[in-house]
Design a protein around this motif. Structure first.
Motif, PDB file in Angstrom:
ATOM      1  N   ARG A  86       0.879  -1.200   0.019  1.00 42.88           N
ATOM      2  CA  ARG A  86      -0.137   0.136  -0.129  1.00 42.88           C
ATOM      3  C   ARG A  86       0.944   1.166  -0.017  1.00 42.88           C
ATOM      4  NH1 ARG A  86      -2.573   2.901   4.469  1.00 42.88           N
ATOM      5  NH2 ARG A  86      -4.183   4.129   3.748  1.00 42.88           N
ATOM      6  N   PHE A  87       1.949   1.346   1.103  1.00 39.33           N
ATOM      7  CA  PHE A  87       2.785   2.273   0.821  1.00 39.33           C
ATOM      8  C   PHE A  87       3.174   2.445  -0.572  1.00 39.33           C
ATOM      9  CE2 PHE A  87       7.344   3.677   1.412  1.00 39.33           C
ATOM     10  CZ  PHE A  87       7.004   4.934   2.027  1.00 39.33           C
ATOM     11  N   VAL A  88       4.054   1.669  -0.976  1.00 37.53           N
ATOM     12  CA  VAL A  88       4.494   1.514  -2.385  1.00 37.53           C
ATOM     13  C   VAL A  88       3.536   2.196  -3.568  1.00 37.53           C
ATOM     14  CG1 VAL A  88       5.313   0.310  -4.472  1.00 37.53           C
ATOM     15  CG2 VAL A  88       6.191  -0.173  -1.958  1.00 37.53           C
ATOM     16  N   ALA A  89       2.371   1.372  -3.525  1.00 37.62           N
ATOM     17  CA  ALA A  89       1.324   1.742  -4.467  1.00 37.62           C
ATOM     18  C   ALA A  89       0.969   3.457  -4.272  1.00 37.62           C
ATOM     19  CB  ALA A  89       0.108   0.962  -4.098  1.00 37.62           C
ATOM     20  N   HIS A  90       0.898   3.801  -2.989  1.00 41.12           N
ATOM     21  CA  HIS A  90       0.459   5.148  -2.995  1.00 41.12           C
ATOM     22  C   HIS A  90       1.907   6.140  -3.381  1.00 41.12           C
ATOM     23  CE1 HIS A  90      -0.708   8.754  -0.581  1.00 41.12           C
ATOM     24  NE2 HIS A  90       0.882   8.699  -0.390  1.00 41.12           N
ATOM     25  N   ASN A  91       3.017   5.589  -3.260  1.00 38.90           N
ATOM     26  CA  ASN A  91       4.182   6.476  -3.846  1.00 38.90           C
ATOM     27  C   ASN A  91       4.450   6.497  -5.266  1.00 38.90           C
ATOM     28  OD1 ASN A  91       4.901   7.962  -1.500  1.00 38.90           O
ATOM     29  ND2 ASN A  91       4.955   6.031  -0.426  1.00 38.90           N
ATOM     30  N   LEU A  92       3.437   5.276  -5.677  1.00 40.82           N
ATOM     31  CA  LEU A  92       3.649   5.620  -7.448  1.00 40.82           C
ATOM     32  C   LEU A  92       3.197   6.875  -7.923  1.00 40.82           C
ATOM     33  CD1 LEU A  92       2.620   1.900  -7.986  1.00 40.82           C
ATOM     34  CD2 LEU A  92       4.829   2.674  -8.377  1.00 40.82           C
ATOM     35  N   ARG A  93       2.375   7.642  -7.039  1.00 36.67           N
ATOM     36  CA  ARG A  93       1.784   8.956  -7.586  1.00 36.67           C
ATOM     37  C   ARG A  93       2.439   9.757  -6.778  1.00 36.67           C
ATOM     38  NH1 ARG A  93      -3.063  10.545  -5.650  1.00 36.67           N
ATOM     39  NH2 ARG A  93      -3.151  11.883  -7.286  1.00 36.67           N
ATOM     40  N   PRO A  94       3.730  10.193  -6.915  1.00 30.31           N
ATOM     41  CA  PRO A  94       4.539  11.284  -6.332  1.00 30.31           C
ATOM     42  C   PRO A  94       3.951  12.353  -6.561  1.00 30.31           C
ATOM     43  CG  PRO A  94       5.841  10.073  -7.643  1.00 30.31           C
ATOM     44  CD  PRO A  94       4.917   9.452  -7.667  1.00 30.31           C
ATOM     45  N   LEU A  95       3.385  12.668  -7.917  1.00 29.59           N
ATOM     46  CA  LEU A  95       2.937  13.984  -8.256  1.00 29.59           C
ATOM     47  C   LEU A  95       1.784  14.374  -7.537  1.00 29.59           C
ATOM     48  CD1 LEU A  95       3.472  13.544 -12.137  1.00 29.59           C
ATOM     49  CD2 LEU A  95       5.102  14.655 -10.440  1.00 29.59           C
ATOM     50  N   GLU A  96       1.278  13.816  -6.428  1.00 32.40           N
ATOM     51  CA  GLU A  96       0.301  14.148  -5.562  1.00 32.40           C
ATOM     52  C   GLU A  96       0.243  15.616  -5.113  1.00 32.40           C
ATOM     53  OE1 GLU A  96      -1.580  12.476  -1.299  1.00 32.40           O
ATOM     54  OE2 GLU A  96       0.463  12.250  -1.706  1.00 32.40           O
ATOM     55  N   PHE A  97       1.765  15.994  -4.890  1.00 31.96           N
ATOM     56  CA  PHE A  97       2.096  17.287  -4.426  1.00 31.96           C
ATOM     57  C   PHE A  97       1.472  18.381  -5.331  1.00 31.96           C
ATOM     58  CE2 PHE A  97       5.866  16.694  -6.959  1.00 31.96           C
ATOM     59  CZ  PHE A  97       5.874  17.808  -7.548  1.00 31.96           C
ATOM     60  N   LEU A  98       1.417  18.216  -6.597  1.00 39.13           N
ATOM     61  CA  LEU A  98       0.845  19.225  -7.326  1.00 39.13           C
ATOM     62  C   LEU A  98      -0.629  19.564  -6.999  1.00 39.13           C
ATOM     63  CD1 LEU A  98       2.168  17.992 -10.863  1.00 39.13           C
ATOM     64  CD2 LEU A  98       3.103  19.882  -9.518  1.00 39.13           C
ATOM     65  N   GLU A  99      -1.230  18.653  -6.557  1.00 38.91           N
ATOM     66  CA  GLU A  99      -2.679  18.885  -6.100  1.00 38.91           C
ATOM     67  C   GLU A  99      -2.852  19.504  -4.708  1.00 38.91           C
ATOM     68  OE1 GLU A  99      -4.475  15.058  -6.364  1.00 38.91           O
ATOM     69  OE2 GLU A  99      -3.907  14.849  -8.495  1.00 38.91           O
ATOM     70  N   ILE A 100      -1.881  18.995  -3.634  1.00 42.34           N
ATOM     71  CA  ILE A 100      -2.212  19.292  -2.200  1.00 42.34           C
ATOM     72  C   ILE A 100      -0.990  19.932  -1.940  1.00 42.34           C
ATOM     73  CG2 ILE A 100      -3.665  17.496  -2.008  1.00 42.34           C
ATOM     74  CD1 ILE A 100      -1.392  16.136  -0.397  1.00 42.34           C
ATOM     75  N   GLY A 101       0.177  20.040  -2.487  1.00 41.42           N
ATOM     76  CA  GLY A 101       1.303  20.896  -2.075  1.00 41.42           C
ATOM     77  C   GLY A 101       2.282  20.007  -1.558  1.00 41.42           C
ATOM     78  N   LEU A 102       3.544  20.505  -1.538  1.00 42.21           N
ATOM     79  CA  LEU A 102       4.690  19.581  -1.316  1.00 42.21           C
ATOM     80  C   LEU A 102       4.717  19.241   0.382  1.00 42.21           C
ATOM     81  CD1 LEU A 102       7.051  17.789  -1.656  1.00 42.21           C
ATOM     82  CD2 LEU A 102       8.436  19.889  -1.808  1.00 42.21           C
ATOM     83  N   LYS A 103       4.403  20.486   1.024  1.00 43.06           N
ATOM     84  CA  LYS A 103       4.429  20.206   2.486  1.00 43.06           C
ATOM     85  C   LYS A 103       3.314  19.240   3.031  1.00 43.06           C
ATOM     86  CE  LYS A 103       3.387  23.235   6.572  1.00 43.06           C
ATOM     87  NZ  LYS A 103       3.887  22.365   7.627  1.00 43.06           N
ATOM     88  N   LYS A 104       2.063  19.363   2.347  1.00 43.17           N
ATOM     89  CA  LYS A 104       1.063  18.431   2.896  1.00 43.17           C
ATOM     90  C   LYS A 104       1.440  16.936   2.242  1.00 43.17           C
ATOM     91  CE  LYS A 104      -3.087  17.475   4.283  1.00 43.17           C
ATOM     92  NZ  LYS A 104      -3.235  17.233   5.724  1.00 43.17           N
TER      93      LYS A 104
END
Length: 181
Positions: free
Chosen positions: A43-61
């Motif tokens: 689950r951790f690996v799968a979640h981090n297959l989308r590292p561009l999440e920060f574009l939506e919520i910001g790098l800090k979050k």
């Protein structure tokens, strides 16, 4: 379909297994515990297959979310102090910083045996300062860095930055990157 979705869907179903009369209850519970741990890791690996999440919520979050996941699935305590203005730096640099944090967290979990991991990211005098430290076993990564740390060093240098690995008490990585116009 997304790989992360497939992994989560398939492995989520495996935890619904019911004990069979052919398996001793104690063995069954050990198998379920192992599968549950495996599921959390995937689950951790799968979640981090989308590292561009920060574009939506910001790098800090995104870093805070990552540390929440690590704290819920790890024996170590992950804490962070991340400058709010980090969300304002160029997106390419943000992406590399997120990759650095992922790599350092992975190394801490694999090699450290530490109970505390601390991350600090500050912006001062037009420079980004990243400090990652754990209180675990020291290992000589400064002399023989693995592929992940070597890739980090190349990326830091591509931004005209510096990286230091300190292994005296636990494991500490300090990165300094200038903010370019």
């Amino acid at each position: 379909m997304k790989v992360s979705f497939l992994l989560k869907t398939f492995l989520g179903k495996t935890t619904l297994l019911k004990p069979q009369k052919l398996i001793e209850p104690l063995l069954y519970h050990h198998i379920v515990a192992d599968l549950t741990k495996f599921y959390e890791e995937v689950r951790f690996v799968a979640h981090n297959l989308r590292p561009l999440e920060f574009l939506e919520i910001g790098l800090k979050k995104a870093i805070e979310n990552l540390f929440d996941i690590l704290n819920s699935s790890s024996d170590s305590l992950f804490s962070s102090k991340v400058d709010k203005s980090l969300n304002q730096v160029p997106k390419g640099l943000q992406y590399h910083i997120y990759q650095f944090v992922l790599e350092l967290c992975t190394n801490a979990q694999k090699h450290s045996n530490g109970k505390e991991v601390q991350l600090s990211i500050e912006i001062k005098a037009e420079r980004i300062f990243l400090d990652f430290a754990d209180n675990g076993d020291s290992y000589d990564a400064a002399n023989t860095p693995g592929i992940g740390l070597r890739n980090m060093l190349r990326k830091v240098e591509s931004h005209h930055g510096k990286m230091a690995i300190i292994t005296e008490k636990g494991f500490n990585v300090k990165i300094e990157i200038p903010l370019e116009d």
